[in-house]
Design a protein around this motif. Sequence first.
Motif, short mmCIF file in Angstrom:
data_model
loop_
_atom_site.label_atom_id
_atom_site.label_comp_id
_atom_site.label_asym_id
_atom_site.label_seq_id
_atom_site.Cartn_x
_atom_site.Cartn_y
_atom_site.Cartn_z
N GLY A 110 -1.67 -5.69 -4.87
CA GLY A 110 -1.05 -5.33 -3.76
C GLY A 110 -1.91 -4.76 -2.70
O GLY A 110 -1.79 -4.95 -1.70
N VAL A 111 -3.06 -4.32 -3.11
CA VAL A 111 -4.26 -3.70 -2.48
C VAL A 111 -5.39 -4.13 -2.45
O VAL A 111 -6.41 -3.82 -1.88
CB VAL A 111 -4.24 -2.20 -2.65
N ARG A 167 0.83 -1.33 0.01
CA ARG A 167 0.27 0.09 0.09
C ARG A 167 0.92 1.15 0.06
O ARG A 167 0.41 2.29 -0.66
CB ARG A 167 -0.87 -0.08 1.32
N HIS A 168 2.16 1.21 0.60
CA HIS A 168 2.90 2.58 0.57
C HIS A 168 3.57 2.42 -0.79
O HIS A 168 3.69 3.58 -1.18
CB HIS A 168 4.18 2.23 1.96
N GLN A 169 3.82 1.43 -1.56
CA GLN A 169 4.41 1.25 -2.81
C GLN A 169 3.52 1.93 -3.85
O GLN A 169 3.77 2.80 -4.39
CB GLN A 169 4.94 -0.27 -3.26
N ARG A 182 -1.88 8.06 -16.65
CA ARG A 182 -0.73 7.57 -15.85
C ARG A 182 -1.20 7.60 -14.25
O ARG A 182 -1.08 6.37 -13.81
CB ARG A 182 0.67 8.09 -15.96
N LEU A 183 -1.81 8.54 -13.95
CA LEU A 183 -2.20 8.63 -12.50
C LEU A 183 -3.45 7.85 -12.25
O LEU A 183 -3.45 6.70 -11.20
CB LEU A 183 -2.61 9.87 -12.12
N VAL A 184 -4.36 7.67 -13.21
CA VAL A 184 -5.37 6.66 -13.36
C VAL A 184 -4.88 5.22 -13.08
O VAL A 184 -5.51 4.33 -12.31
CB VAL A 184 -6.49 6.87 -14.57
N ALA A 185 -3.84 4.97 -14.06
CA ALA A 185 -3.59 3.52 -14.04
C ALA A 185 -2.85 3.08 -12.72
O ALA A 185 -3.04 1.99 -12.55
CB ALA A 185 -2.39 3.37 -15.24
N THR A 186 -2.31 3.87 -11.92
CA THR A 186 -1.73 3.61 -10.52
C THR A 186 -2.89 3.11 -9.62
O THR A 186 -2.39 2.34 -8.81
CB THR A 186 -0.89 4.83 -9.94
N GLY A 187 -3.87 3.45 -9.90
CA GLY A 187 -4.91 2.98 -8.73
C GLY A 187 -5.75 1.84 -9.39
O GLY A 187 -6.77 1.51 -8.70
N LEU A 188 -5.28 1.07 -10.58
CA LEU A 188 -5.95 0.05 -11.11
C LEU A 188 -5.10 -1.25 -11.53
O LEU A 188 -4.13 -1.03 -11.86
CB LEU A 188 -6.82 0.45 -12.50
N PHE A 216 -12.90 -6.78 -6.52
CA PHE A 216 -11.72 -6.18 -5.65
C PHE A 216 -10.57 -6.20 -6.63
O PHE A 216 -9.42 -5.58 -6.20
CB PHE A 216 -11.49 -7.47 -4.58
N ASP A 217 -10.48 -7.34 -7.68
CA ASP A 217 -9.17 -7.12 -8.38
C ASP A 217 -9.10 -5.95 -9.49
O ASP A 217 -8.54 -6.08 -10.43
CB ASP A 217 -9.15 -8.38 -9.34
#
Length: 378
Positions: A302-303, A4-6, A73-79, A296-297
């Motif tokens: 990792g989160v 979650r930190h990563q 790119r930001l959107v992709a970090t959450g998915l 969930f996936d």
Amino acid sequence: MGERHQTATEMAEAASGWLDSLTPEQRAVARGAVPDGDEPADAERRRWFYTPTDHGGLTVHEMQAAQQRAAMRLVATGLSLAGYVTVATTMGLENVLDRVEGFVTRFDRERGRDPGLYYLRVFGEPGGDRPWGWRFGGHHVSLNNLVVGGELVATTPCFMGADPASAPLLGGAVARPLARVEDLARDLVRSLTPELATRAVLLDRAPSDFVTANRSVVSDGDQVIPLAGIWRDERFRDDAEQAKLQALSDAIDQAAGLSAEDHRAVAYTTEPRGIPGSELDAGQREVLRSLLATYFDRVPEGVSPLRSYDEAALDAVHFAWAGPTEPGQPHYYRLQGPRLLIEWDNTQRGANHAHSVWRDPEADFGLDVLRRHRAAAH
């Protein structure tokens, strides 16, 4: 560094990169107040939509190409990859829907079905010591993320939809972005014994939309909000467009045909309705777990909370259904358990217009963490 930190670190880098690429005028629209839980200034962060209305923030239209790439790119970090593909496909479906409707829908703006009207806003300072978050949304997409103490602490509400839910591709193939989200639930309800099915099916008709709608907080007794009520502004500036929206909203509700008693039968209750996972056999439990994974996936592996769903957790997940169980018919389902609410409906446009949402009724938008953070700071 934990996962979650990563993920939070990747989000902060991407968010900072996007904000740095903006002009001062763009940044003024793209920034929101620091997340602060109960403060009135935080109310905007907790406003979310899934209709083609103003979701708040800077639109894709208002960005240059490099800024659009930075935003995605930001959107992709959450998915997860699958989640990102689903969101990107949903955005592209706006062009398909426009064709289905004859390129005429406006909704009080120049183009009602528009793949450029997806909004991104960052709340607070990415990577700083204080809480921060970001929201991305447009028609059939709403992603809400909160970072506290350098850790991603909330990813709900998480909404994905598709209209059309099913569309033809060349060679007889079919595009169904949310196919497994629908089909696994139908497989589950159709596998039930008559006794379990009687308890799982709340109503032989489906509500016109998912029951809790876009409420910031869900409460016992919540019922469907008509389409015309799920927009940022109470009414359009153009009276003719408002009349069209109201007529569409009324037609959707009339097609569903639910009475006041029917609405009560499918209303949200804090005590879960339907049947618990503890009463399912081994095969049905695997279907239930696979169904949970379609929600969930959506976030990075990792989160995803799926790993925490041991046998005891699965026991507590209740499954409920409304409507016919035959493919192609309007239907609705709900998964509910401790800190879990999932809703799905595919009822509108001849059961070819799907909505799906994953929520945490106790901690959407990270309100539980923010309360603890505020208490520790004072």
